[in-house]
Write a protein that holds these residues in place. Structure first.
Motif, short mmCIF file in Angstrom:
data_model
loop_
_atom_site.label_atom_id
_atom_site.label_comp_id
_atom_site.label_asym_id
_atom_site.label_seq_id
_atom_site.Cartn_x
_atom_site.Cartn_y
_atom_site.Cartn_z
N GLU A 1 -56.77 -9.12 85.11
CA GLU A 1 -58.18 -8.83 85.33
C GLU A 1 -59.08 -9.94 84.80
N GLN A 2 -58.61 -10.64 83.75
CA GLN A 2 -59.40 -11.73 83.16
C GLN A 2 -59.08 -13.08 83.78
N GLY A 3 -58.33 -13.08 84.87
CA GLY A 3 -58.06 -14.31 85.60
C GLY A 3 -56.89 -15.13 85.09
N LEU A 4 -56.13 -14.60 84.14
CA LEU A 4 -54.96 -15.32 83.65
C LEU A 4 -53.78 -15.12 84.60
N ARG A 5 -52.94 -16.13 84.67
CA ARG A 5 -51.74 -16.05 85.49
C ARG A 5 -50.53 -15.71 84.61
#
Length: 347
Positions: free
Chosen positions: A259-263
């Motif tokens: 959700e926070q854009g981390l992969r």
């Protein structure tokens, strides 16, 4: 005057031995000296103990106990598997199995009597008050995923499993490895924390308490897992790898990262514990430590059926399962310093 209502606990206290010793003496089971056996039988006769209270042979009905604090068994994959393993052993032996939840303050003895059980299988953590109430039932008892002195216990090798998981993250050259744990009062959780810290120590990594968080008991389970991950991501230098004490917590934590854009695993790697079915279906598939959850219940139930309840802490084997959530590029592995040294089994 002989007291026909004397309990096995009172008899054990009068004889100066354990409850298990009294049980073996009255049932004529091996493992005692003749002097001890004669001492117990003599005290039992003096106190008028009703030997008929101690049933011999396999149990007529087994009761599966779990703490109501974990919620419904239907919503708890781990203990559902344990229950299934116990049920299989009981069905094969022709022993009916019933289920009961326990919480501190319950009239455990009264509820057990209503179930007409003569053997108890306790699964998971019970707080001291609930555990004492279970012991006062004075019935054969085996615990799964818990430890209590003087009781037969069946666990997996929690410390080794956590050590393997953490070593796997270290061997991928992760620099800031964090851990999410449940209550450390729980036997399995405390051993997993020990295995995690031992792997860091053996790799020459300093233990940073900021990178080890525990679930907030005031929150619902899913919310607690998400909250723990949010706290880690709020650190000045967030982790690049996380060991979660079980798979469900790892999957909740992965949700927050995505959700926070981390992969995952490119930016942050994850590994859980238990290998529940959902772990392999997660996106990305979750690396984990696999144990035979049904075997835990099966071994415990068979111990009760066979009367093998002498105090023991059996540890079933575990296995590292690597999936996409913790994988690294080959170049990253090649760049890793020789941290593989000291790769020895955790006790």
């Amino acid at each position: 005057m002989a007291d026909k209502g004397v309990t096995i606990r009172e008899l054990a206290e009068a004889a100066g031995v354990s409850i298990g010793t009294v049980s073996r003496a009255l049932k004529g089971q091996p493992g005692l000296s003749e002097q001890t056996r004669a001492q117990v039988l003599g005290v039992a006769q003096q106190m008028g103990y009703d030997v008929g209270k101690l049933r011999t042979g396999k149990p007529r009905r087994m009761l599966f106990l779990y703490s109501r604090s974990i919620g419904s068994l239907a919503n708890n994959p781990f203990y559902s598997y344990v229950l299934h393993g116990a049920e299989t052993a009981c069905r094969e032996a022709g022993v009916p199995l019933s289920i009961m939840s326990v919480l501190a303050g319950d009239d455990v003895a009264g509820q057990v009597r209503r179930h007409e059980a003569d053997a108890l299988l306790g699964a998971g953590y019970f707080d001291p008050e609930a555990m004492e109430a279970i012991r006062r039932c004075e019935l054969p008892l085996v615990l799964v995923d818990h430890f209590y002195p003087g009781v037969r216990c069946v666990n997996d090798d929690n410390q080794l499993g956590a050590w393997l998981a953490t070593r796997h993250l270290l061997e991928g050259n992760s620099q800031r490895i964090a851990a999410i744990f449940g209550p450390l009062a729980h036997y399995s959780t405390s051993l997993r924390a020990k295995g995690f810290r031992r792997a860091l120590f053996e790799a020459g990594r300093l233990f940073d308490p900021d990178y080890e968080v525990t679930l907030d008991p005031a929150l619902e389970y899913r919310d607690a897992g998400r909250d723990a991950m949010a706290r880690l991501l709020a650190l000045p230098e967030p982790p690049d790898a996380v060991f979660a004490y079980n798979d469900s917590t790892a999957m909740f934590a992965i949700e927050v990262c995505l959700e926070q854009g981390l992969r995952v695993p490119e930016d942050i790697r994850f590994i859980g514990y238990d290998d529940i079915e959902e772990a392999a279906r997660n996106k990305p598939p979750l690396s984990t430590v696999k144990m035979d959850k049904e075997a835990l219940g099966n071994v415990a139930a068979r111990a009760l059926i066979e009367g093998d309840i002498a105090p023991n802490d059996a540890a079933l084997p575990v296995e590292l399962v690597v999936r996409e959530s913790s994988m690294v590029a080959p170049a990253a592995v090649a760049a890793m310093p020789s941290a593989r040294k000291g790769r020895r089994q955790a006790a």
